[in-house]
Design an enzyme around this catalytic site. Structure first.
Site, PDB file in Angstrom:
ATOM      1  N   PRO A   1      -6.232  18.067   1.925  1.00 43.56           N
ATOM      2  CA  PRO A   1      -7.536  18.646   2.259  1.00 43.56           C
ATOM      3  C   PRO A   1      -8.068  19.535   1.131  1.00 43.56           C
ATOM      4  O   PRO A   1      -9.255  19.847   1.096  1.00 43.56           O
ATOM      5  CB  PRO A   1      -7.275  19.470   3.521  1.00 43.56           C
ATOM      6  CG  PRO A   1      -5.854  19.297   3.886  1.00 43.56           C
ATOM      7  CD  PRO A   1      -5.172  18.458   2.860  1.00 43.56           C
TER       8      PRO A   1
ATOM      9  N   GLU B   1       3.757  20.413   7.015  1.00 45.61           N
ATOM     10  CA  GLU B   1       2.866  21.458   6.483  1.00 45.61           C
ATOM     11  C   GLU B   1       2.316  21.084   5.109  1.00 45.61           C
ATOM     12  O   GLU B   1       1.580  21.847   4.500  1.00 45.61           O
ATOM     13  CB  GLU B   1       3.592  22.801   6.406  1.00 45.61           C
ATOM     14  CG  GLU B   1       3.647  23.544   7.721  1.00 45.61           C
ATOM     15  CD  GLU B   1       2.288  23.631   8.405  1.00 45.61           C
ATOM     16  OE1 GLU B   1       1.329  24.109   7.783  1.00 45.61           O
ATOM     17  OE2 GLU B   1       2.193  23.209   9.570  1.00 45.61           O
TER      18      GLU B   1
ATOM     19  N   ARG C   1     -13.335  -2.807  -1.246  1.00 44.23           N
ATOM     20  CA  ARG C   1     -14.577  -3.563  -1.020  1.00 44.23           C
ATOM     21  C   ARG C   1     -15.464  -3.608  -2.268  1.00 44.23           C
ATOM     22  O   ARG C   1     -16.403  -4.381  -2.335  1.00 44.23           O
ATOM     23  CB  ARG C   1     -15.335  -3.004   0.188  1.00 44.23           C
ATOM     24  CG  ARG C   1     -15.833  -1.613   0.018  1.00 44.23           C
ATOM     25  CD  ARG C   1     -16.278  -1.032   1.343  1.00 44.23           C
ATOM     26  NE  ARG C   1     -17.383  -1.761   1.944  1.00 44.23           N
ATOM     27  CZ  ARG C   1     -18.643  -1.633   1.596  1.00 44.23           C
ATOM     28  NH1 ARG C   1     -18.970  -0.811   0.611  1.00 44.23           N
ATOM     29  NH2 ARG C   1     -19.586  -2.314   2.207  1.00 44.23           N
TER      30      ARG C   1
ATOM     31  N   ASP D   1     -25.577  -0.514   0.144  1.00 49.25           N
ATOM     32  CA  ASP D   1     -24.971   0.352   1.158  1.00 49.25           C
ATOM     33  C   ASP D   1     -25.446   1.787   1.082  1.00 49.25           C
ATOM     34  O   ASP D   1     -25.949   2.222   0.053  1.00 49.25           O
ATOM     35  CB  ASP D   1     -23.457   0.442   0.926  1.00 49.25           C
ATOM     36  CG  ASP D   1     -22.751  -0.772   1.402  1.00 49.25           C
ATOM     37  OD1 ASP D   1     -23.276  -1.428   2.282  1.00 49.25           O
ATOM     38  OD2 ASP D   1     -21.662  -1.039   0.875  1.00 49.25           O
TER      39      ASP D   1
HETATM   40  C1  LIG Z   1      -0.965  18.617   8.457  1.00 48.03           C
HETATM   41  S1  LIG Z   1      -1.505  18.170   6.865  1.00 48.03           S
HETATM   42  C2  LIG Z   1      -1.082  19.582   5.920  1.00 48.03           C
HETATM   43  C3  LIG Z   1      -2.200  20.509   5.842  1.00 48.03           C
HETATM   44  C4  LIG Z   1      -1.933  21.721   4.962  1.00 48.03           C
HETATM   45  N1  LIG Z   1      -1.121  22.680   5.621  1.00 48.03           N
HETATM   46  C5  LIG Z   1      -3.275  22.341   4.637  1.00 48.03           C
HETATM   47  O1  LIG Z   1      -3.820  23.067   5.438  1.00 48.03           O
HETATM   48  O2  LIG Z   1      -3.813  21.972   3.568  1.00 48.03           O
HETATM   49  C6  LIG Z   1      -0.331  16.982   6.356  1.00 48.03           C
HETATM   50  C7  LIG Z   1      -0.834  16.025   5.291  1.00 48.03           C
HETATM   51  O3  LIG Z   1      -1.976  15.341   5.758  1.00 48.03           O
HETATM   52  C8  LIG Z   1      -2.777  14.953   4.658  1.00 48.03           C
HETATM   53  N2  LIG Z   1      -4.150  15.392   4.932  1.00 48.03           N
HETATM   54  C9  LIG Z   1      -4.554  16.177   5.933  1.00 48.03           C
HETATM   55  N3  LIG Z   1      -5.876  16.353   5.926  1.00 48.03           N
HETATM   56  C10 LIG Z   1      -6.351  15.647   4.881  1.00 48.03           C
HETATM   57  C11 LIG Z   1      -7.658  15.432   4.343  1.00 48.03           C
HETATM   58  N4  LIG Z   1      -8.729  16.000   4.861  1.00 48.03           N
HETATM   59  N5  LIG Z   1      -7.751  14.631   3.256  1.00 48.03           N
HETATM   60  C12 LIG Z   1      -6.671  14.069   2.692  1.00 48.03           C
HETATM   61  N6  LIG Z   1      -5.401  14.235   3.162  1.00 48.03           N
HETATM   62  C13 LIG Z   1      -5.249  15.021   4.229  1.00 48.03           C
HETATM   63  C14 LIG Z   1      -2.161  15.563   3.414  1.00 48.03           C
HETATM   64  O4  LIG Z   1      -1.435  14.549   2.733  1.00 48.03           O
HETATM   65  C15 LIG Z   1      -1.249  16.626   3.983  1.00 48.03           C
HETATM   66  O5  LIG Z   1      -0.133  16.870   3.138  1.00 48.03           O
END
Ligand SMILES: C[S@@+](CC[C@H](N)C(=O)[O-])C[C@H]1O[C@@H](n2cnc3c(N)ncnc32)[C@H](O)[C@@H]1O
Length: 245
Positions: A86, A113, A150, A165
């Site tokens: 994220p 996490e 795509r 698109d």
């Molecule tokens: C529960 S999340 C961890 C979130 C982390 N504690 C944080 O707040 O940034 C577990 C995994 O989901 C993926 N993930 C979660 N949200 C994402 C997003 N918006 N974009 C890309 N990957 C995401 C990432 O690979 C992350 O390591």
């Protein structure tokens, strides 16, 4: 041929996705290749432990850097090693276009996490699919695959279809209609059944501009607009300002 390697603790979340629809066809036709690798296979201890408690305390578990980096290095060479997080750069159409032109993308999905921050030194970019937190990176990896595959020549039946698109011109797409011509009193706009290609094209462009102005005005700052678009936008703005009849 664009090759993807997805690193995940849950390979079975990815595998069914590539066995259906356009992705499956693209794989069959050798236009793309999707490999899935289980991060757990790179754990060296006898319990195959991939995670551990966070230094400094706190809830949840963190993926170990030695395991994740061993998994990454086993996939090299790659044009890009992408950590899904994220905290990454937002996945937008220009980034999808850039990635679609590569030969090999490694997509690293976290869980729990997240991943030990030292792994950031072993990736070429970090990508987020939006301002929300998923339970794991698999859906994000699939979003990168869907958005890029795509764009690989030959994957879509009609090479023109992604050119128009949403976002391809920096605008949202115009509204689409199909049969029946009237549904529960709602009619298809007349111009679309007129057979007048020039008028249809003009209507679509106007509607794309209108939708973008109403729903995502932020996109207009970077959209590819020609003088006619600017004229239409000025007209739409004026219509909006005009007092209701
Ligand atoms: C529960 S999340 C961890 C979130 C982390 N504690 C944080 O707040 O940034 C577990 C995994 O989901 C993926 N993930 C979660 N949200 C994402 C997003 N918006 N974009 C890309 N990957 C995401 C990432 O690979 C992350 O390591």
């Amino acid at each position: 041929m664009l090759r993807y390697t997805v690193l995940t603790l849950f390979p079975r979340l990815i595998e069914p996705w590539m066995q259906e629809a356009l992705l499956a066809k693209a794989v069959q036709r050798g236009l793309i290749e999707i490999r899935v690798r289980d991060i757990r296979n790179y754990a060296k201890d006898k319990h195959r432990q991939v995670d551990d408690y966070p230094y400094g305390g706190g809830a949840g578990m963190v993926l170990r850097p030695d395991v994740v980096v061993a998994a990454i290095e086993d996939q090299l060479p790659a044009d890009e090693v992408i950590l899904l997080t994220p905290a990454g750069e937002p996945l937008r159409q220009p980034l999808a276009e850039e990635l679609a032109a590569k030969d090999h993308l490694v997509l690293v999905s976290g869980r729990y996490e997240g991943i030990d921050a030292r792994v950031e030194n072993f990736v070429t970019r970090e990508v987020s699919i939006g301002d929300f937190v998923l339970m794991g990176g698999e859906v994000a990896a699939l979003a990168v695959i869907e958005a890029t595959a795509r764009l690989v020549p030959g994957v879509l039946g009609d090479p023109e279809s992604h050119r128009l698109d949403s976002f391809s011109w920096g605008l949202l797409d115009y509204p689409q209609y199909t049969r029946p011509p009237e549904f529960r009193g709602l009619k298809v706009p007349e111009v679309l059944t007129s057979g007048h290609h020039g008028k249809v094209a003009e209507w679509r462009r106007r509607e794309a501009l209108k939708r973008t102005l109403e729903r995502r005005p932020d996109l207009l700052a970077h959209a590819r607009l020609n003088p006619e678009d600017l004229r239409l936008l000025a007209q739409l703005d004026a219509d909006e300002d005009a007092p209701a009849p």
